[in-house]
Design a protein around this motif. Structure first.
Motif, PDB file in Angstrom:
ATOM      1  N   MET A  68      18.538 -59.100 -18.902  1.00  0.00           N
ATOM      2  CA  MET A  68      19.539 -59.625 -19.985  1.00  0.00           C
ATOM      3  C   MET A  68      19.812 -58.261 -20.582  1.00  0.00           C
ATOM      4  O   MET A  68      18.928 -57.134 -20.780  1.00  0.00           O
ATOM      5  N   GLU A  69      20.976 -57.925 -20.999  1.00  0.00           N
ATOM      6  CA  GLU A  69      21.411 -56.817 -21.664  1.00  0.00           C
ATOM      7  C   GLU A  69      22.079 -57.043 -22.962  1.00  0.00           C
ATOM      8  O   GLU A  69      22.333 -58.330 -23.439  1.00  0.00           O
ATOM      9  N   PHE A  70      22.219 -56.061 -23.857  1.00  0.00           N
ATOM     10  CA  PHE A  70      22.850 -56.352 -25.188  1.00  0.00           C
ATOM     11  C   PHE A  70      24.553 -56.239 -24.816  1.00  0.00           C
ATOM     12  O   PHE A  70      24.868 -55.830 -24.034  1.00  0.00           O
ATOM     13  N   GLY A  71      24.970 -57.120 -25.824  1.00  0.00           N
ATOM     14  CA  GLY A  71      26.428 -57.211 -25.361  1.00  0.00           C
ATOM     15  C   GLY A  71      27.223 -57.981 -26.376  1.00  0.00           C
ATOM     16  O   GLY A  71      26.602 -58.711 -27.339  1.00  0.00           O
ATOM     17  N   PHE A  98      23.560 -63.484 -26.875  1.00  0.00           N
ATOM     18  CA  PHE A  98      22.664 -63.298 -28.126  1.00  0.00           C
ATOM     19  C   PHE A  98      21.295 -63.024 -27.721  1.00  0.00           C
ATOM     20  O   PHE A  98      20.995 -63.041 -26.533  1.00  0.00           O
ATOM     21  N   PHE A  99      20.564 -62.578 -28.715  1.00  0.00           N
ATOM     22  CA  PHE A  99      19.123 -61.944 -28.712  1.00  0.00           C
ATOM     23  C   PHE A  99      18.253 -62.459 -29.873  1.00  0.00           C
ATOM     24  O   PHE A  99      18.788 -62.702 -30.853  1.00  0.00           O
ATOM     25  N   GLY A 100      17.342 -62.236 -29.802  1.00  0.00           N
ATOM     26  CA  GLY A 100      16.210 -62.596 -30.877  1.00  0.00           C
ATOM     27  C   GLY A 100      15.148 -61.167 -30.947  1.00  0.00           C
ATOM     28  O   GLY A 100      15.269 -60.172 -30.270  1.00  0.00           O
ATOM     29  N   LYS A 101      14.319 -61.466 -31.879  1.00  0.00           N
ATOM     30  CA  LYS A 101      13.727 -60.399 -32.402  1.00  0.00           C
ATOM     31  C   LYS A 101      12.403 -59.977 -31.215  1.00  0.00           C
ATOM     32  O   LYS A 101      12.328 -58.738 -30.828  1.00  0.00           O
ATOM     33  N   SER A 102      12.309 -60.941 -30.348  1.00  0.00           N
ATOM     34  CA  SER A 102      11.260 -60.706 -29.369  1.00  0.00           C
ATOM     35  C   SER A 102      11.797 -59.791 -28.295  1.00  0.00           C
ATOM     36  O   SER A 102      11.307 -58.972 -27.535  1.00  0.00           O
ATOM     37  N   VAL A 125      14.321 -57.729 -28.792  1.00  0.00           N
ATOM     38  CA  VAL A 125      14.277 -56.309 -29.368  1.00  0.00           C
ATOM     39  C   VAL A 125      12.926 -55.806 -29.225  1.00  0.00           C
ATOM     40  O   VAL A 125      12.864 -54.551 -28.886  1.00  0.00           O
ATOM     41  N   GLN A 126      11.975 -56.261 -29.294  1.00  0.00           N
ATOM     42  CA  GLN A 126      10.468 -55.625 -29.431  1.00  0.00           C
ATOM     43  C   GLN A 126      10.333 -55.064 -27.878  1.00  0.00           C
ATOM     44  O   GLN A 126       9.780 -54.270 -27.713  1.00  0.00           O
ATOM     45  N   ASN A 127      10.820 -56.113 -26.860  1.00  0.00           N
ATOM     46  CA  ASN A 127      10.586 -55.684 -25.370  1.00  0.00           C
ATOM     47  C   ASN A 127      11.408 -54.564 -25.064  1.00  0.00           C
ATOM     48  O   ASN A 127      10.929 -53.591 -24.496  1.00  0.00           O
ATOM     49  N   ILE A 128      12.620 -54.249 -25.484  1.00  0.00           N
ATOM     50  CA  ILE A 128      13.626 -53.294 -25.059  1.00  0.00           C
ATOM     51  C   ILE A 128      13.004 -51.976 -25.860  1.00  0.00           C
ATOM     52  O   ILE A 128      13.130 -50.831 -25.176  1.00  0.00           O
ATOM     53  N   LEU A 129      12.377 -52.078 -27.226  1.00  0.00           N
ATOM     54  CA  LEU A 129      12.166 -50.987 -27.661  1.00  0.00           C
ATOM     55  C   LEU A 129      10.519 -50.580 -27.686  1.00  0.00           C
ATOM     56  O   LEU A 129      10.045 -49.594 -27.898  1.00  0.00           O
ATOM     57  N   GLY A 130       9.865 -51.304 -27.010  1.00  0.00           N
ATOM     58  CA  GLY A 130       8.411 -51.144 -26.729  1.00  0.00           C
ATOM     59  C   GLY A 130       7.808 -51.259 -28.171  1.00  0.00           C
ATOM     60  O   GLY A 130       6.918 -50.422 -28.226  1.00  0.00           O
ATOM     61  N   THR A 131       8.254 -52.191 -29.171  1.00  0.00           N
ATOM     62  CA  THR A 131       7.536 -51.972 -30.451  1.00  0.00           C
ATOM     63  C   THR A 131       6.902 -53.174 -30.943  1.00  0.00           C
ATOM     64  O   THR A 131       7.010 -54.196 -29.997  1.00  0.00           O
ATOM     65  N   THR A 132       6.417 -53.331 -32.117  1.00  0.00           N
ATOM     66  CA  THR A 132       5.821 -54.695 -32.537  1.00  0.00           C
ATOM     67  C   THR A 132       6.987 -55.401 -33.481  1.00  0.00           C
ATOM     68  O   THR A 132       8.016 -54.787 -33.445  1.00  0.00           O
TER      69      THR A 132
END
Length: 55
Positions: free
Chosen positions: A1-4, A8-12, A14-21
């Protein structure tokens, strides 16, 4: 999945893409909402967002 503009997207995601908490992901989403870069999706459940299309 890509942003565009059509996905639509959720917090999880964003976490996966950025590798953050969860906390930094939530802060980023909050800031993007403040800057009106994204808006909440209606009818897709709580915490789902999509980018605003500038055209």
């Amino acid at each position: 999945m890509e942003f565009g503009y059509d996905r639509f997207f959720g917090k999880s995601y964003v976490q996966n893409i950025l590798g953050t908490t969860a906390s930094p992901a939530s802060a980023l989403i909050k800031r993007m909402l403040e800057l009106e870069l994204i808006y909440p999706m209606k009818g897709k459940g709580k915490g789902k967002y999509i980018f605003k299309n500038g055209s």
